[in-house]
Design an enzyme around this catalytic site. Structure first.
Site, short mmCIF file in Angstrom:
data_model
loop_
_atom_site.label_atom_id
_atom_site.label_comp_id
_atom_site.label_asym_id
_atom_site.label_seq_id
_atom_site.Cartn_x
_atom_site.Cartn_y
_atom_site.Cartn_z
N LYS A 196 0.82 -1.22 0.00
CA LYS A 196 0.00 0.00 0.00
C LYS A 196 0.86 1.28 0.00
O LYS A 196 2.07 1.22 0.26
CB LYS A 196 -0.93 -0.04 1.22
CG LYS A 196 -1.93 -1.20 1.19
CD LYS A 196 -2.94 -1.10 2.32
CE LYS A 196 -3.93 -2.24 2.28
NZ LYS A 196 -5.01 -2.08 3.29
N PHE A 201 -15.70 3.17 6.96
CA PHE A 201 -14.32 3.57 6.61
C PHE A 201 -14.07 3.57 5.10
O PHE A 201 -12.94 3.83 4.66
CB PHE A 201 -13.31 2.65 7.31
CG PHE A 201 -13.48 1.18 7.03
CD1 PHE A 201 -12.99 0.61 5.85
CD2 PHE A 201 -14.11 0.35 7.93
CE1 PHE A 201 -13.13 -0.75 5.59
CE2 PHE A 201 -14.26 -1.01 7.69
CZ PHE A 201 -13.77 -1.56 6.51
N ARG A 240 -1.73 -14.48 4.59
CA ARG A 240 -2.48 -13.83 5.68
C ARG A 240 -1.75 -13.96 7.00
O ARG A 240 -1.75 -13.05 7.83
CB ARG A 240 -3.91 -14.36 5.74
CG ARG A 240 -4.66 -13.94 4.48
CD ARG A 240 -6.13 -14.10 4.53
NE ARG A 240 -6.79 -13.32 5.54
CZ ARG A 240 -7.18 -12.04 5.41
NH1 ARG A 240 -6.90 -11.37 4.31
NH2 ARG A 240 -7.83 -11.44 6.38
N THR A 258 -5.30 -7.36 10.73
CA THR A 258 -5.60 -6.12 9.99
C THR A 258 -5.11 -4.89 10.76
O THR A 258 -4.57 -3.96 10.18
CB THR A 258 -7.13 -6.00 9.75
OG1 THR A 258 -7.58 -7.19 9.12
CG2 THR A 258 -7.46 -4.80 8.89
N ARG A 302 2.64 -6.44 8.92
CA ARG A 302 1.89 -5.29 9.45
C ARG A 302 2.48 -4.80 10.77
O ARG A 302 2.45 -3.61 11.07
CB ARG A 302 0.42 -5.64 9.58
CG ARG A 302 -0.28 -5.60 8.23
CD ARG A 302 -1.68 -6.13 8.31
NE ARG A 302 -2.45 -5.90 7.10
CZ ARG A 302 -3.50 -6.63 6.75
NH1 ARG A 302 -3.90 -7.63 7.52
NH2 ARG A 302 -4.15 -6.36 5.64
N ASN A 333 -2.16 0.14 6.94
CA ASN A 333 -1.66 -1.15 7.42
C ASN A 333 -0.74 -1.88 6.43
O ASN A 333 -0.61 -3.10 6.46
CB ASN A 333 -2.83 -2.04 7.87
CG ASN A 333 -3.77 -2.41 6.74
OD1 ASN A 333 -3.63 -1.89 5.64
ND2 ASN A 333 -4.71 -3.29 7.01
N HIS A 372 -2.15 -5.52 1.66
CA HIS A 372 -3.44 -6.21 1.51
C HIS A 372 -3.15 -7.62 1.02
O HIS A 372 -2.19 -7.85 0.28
CB HIS A 372 -4.31 -5.49 0.47
CG HIS A 372 -5.50 -6.30 0.04
ND1 HIS A 372 -6.66 -6.33 0.77
CD2 HIS A 372 -5.68 -7.15 -1.00
CE1 HIS A 372 -7.51 -7.16 0.19
NE2 HIS A 372 -6.94 -7.66 -0.89
P1 CMP Z 1 -7.34 -4.73 3.70
O1 CMP Z 1 -6.82 -6.06 4.05
O2 CMP Z 1 -6.75 -4.04 2.53
O3 CMP Z 1 -8.92 -4.85 3.49
C1 CMP Z 1 -9.80 -3.78 3.71
C2 CMP Z 1 -9.15 -2.63 4.38
O4 CMP Z 1 -10.02 -1.74 5.04
C3 CMP Z 1 -8.24 -3.13 5.49
O5 CMP Z 1 -7.13 -3.77 4.96
C4 CMP Z 1 -7.96 -1.85 6.23
O6 CMP Z 1 -6.95 -1.08 5.61
C5 CMP Z 1 -9.28 -1.15 6.10
N1 CMP Z 1 -10.06 -1.30 7.32
C6 CMP Z 1 -10.60 -2.41 7.82
N2 CMP Z 1 -11.25 -2.14 8.97
C7 CMP Z 1 -11.09 -0.83 9.18
C8 CMP Z 1 -11.55 0.04 10.20
N3 CMP Z 1 -12.27 -0.40 11.22
N4 CMP Z 1 -11.20 1.33 10.10
C9 CMP Z 1 -10.48 1.77 9.04
N5 CMP Z 1 -10.04 0.99 8.04
C10 CMP Z 1 -10.34 -0.30 8.12
#
Ligand code: CMP
Length: 140
Positions: free
Chosen positions: A10, A58, A86, A92, A103, A113, A116
């Site tokens: 990212k 979000f 994963r 996450t 992460r 984070n 992905h």
């Molecule tokens: P990713 O694995 O790319 O999949 C969806 C993304 O949404 C996740 O990583 C985070 O970057 C974002 N995300 C998930 N939950 C939240 C949250 N509660 N607040 C903000 N961003 C979120």
């Protein structure tokens, strides 16, 4: 079973010059890049990619972050690639991620984070095909 998964390094991780470190993590874990694109997402590209999250509070902020700078999109191949990636990424929310995960090392918070990774065979197929048409097949 050898399979393929889609990973994104990212904008936050690209800005921190962590591309090499993160690809080294994949390779050391036996996840071989079989396709790589560095690109700048448009709003419509990222909205289509994260369409499953459209109703989440979000969503707009996530999309704004993902267009804030270049990203690296990869298809990774290896045994149990989806699960392995994963595990390698960690939770996450980087604050909840185990030591030694990507992460934990490179993420700042649940939004910024660093990486992905596809979460199921169905999303891996959709996500790989989204960026690499014709690469949405199970690995050899
Ligand atoms: P990713 O694995 O790319 O999949 C969806 C993304 O949404 C996740 O990583 C985070 O970057 C974002 N995300 C998930 N939950 C939240 C949250 N509660 N607040 C903000 N961003 C979120």
């Amino acid at each position: 079973m050898s399979e393929r998964t889609l990973a994104i390094i990212k904008p936050d991780a690209v800005k921190k010059n962590a591309i090499g470190d993160i690809i080294a993590c994949y390779e050391k874990a036996g996840l071989k890049p079989v396709a790589i694109r560095m690109m700048q997402f448009s709003k419509s590209t990222v909205e289509g990619f994260y369409a499953v999250h459209r109703a989440r509070p979000f969503f707009d902020s996530l999309c704004a972050f993902m267009v804030s700078g270049p990203v690296v999109v990869l298809v990774l191949e290896g045994d149990n690639a989806i699960k392995k990636n994963r595990e390698l990424m960690g939770a996450t929310d980087p604050a909840k991620a185990d030591a030694g995960t990507i992460r934990k090392a490179h993420g700042a918070n649940i939004e910024f984070n660093a990486v992905h990774g596809s979460d199921s065979p169905e999303t891996a197929k959709f996500e790989s095909g989204y960026f690499f048409p014709g690469m949405d097949l199970i690995g050899s």
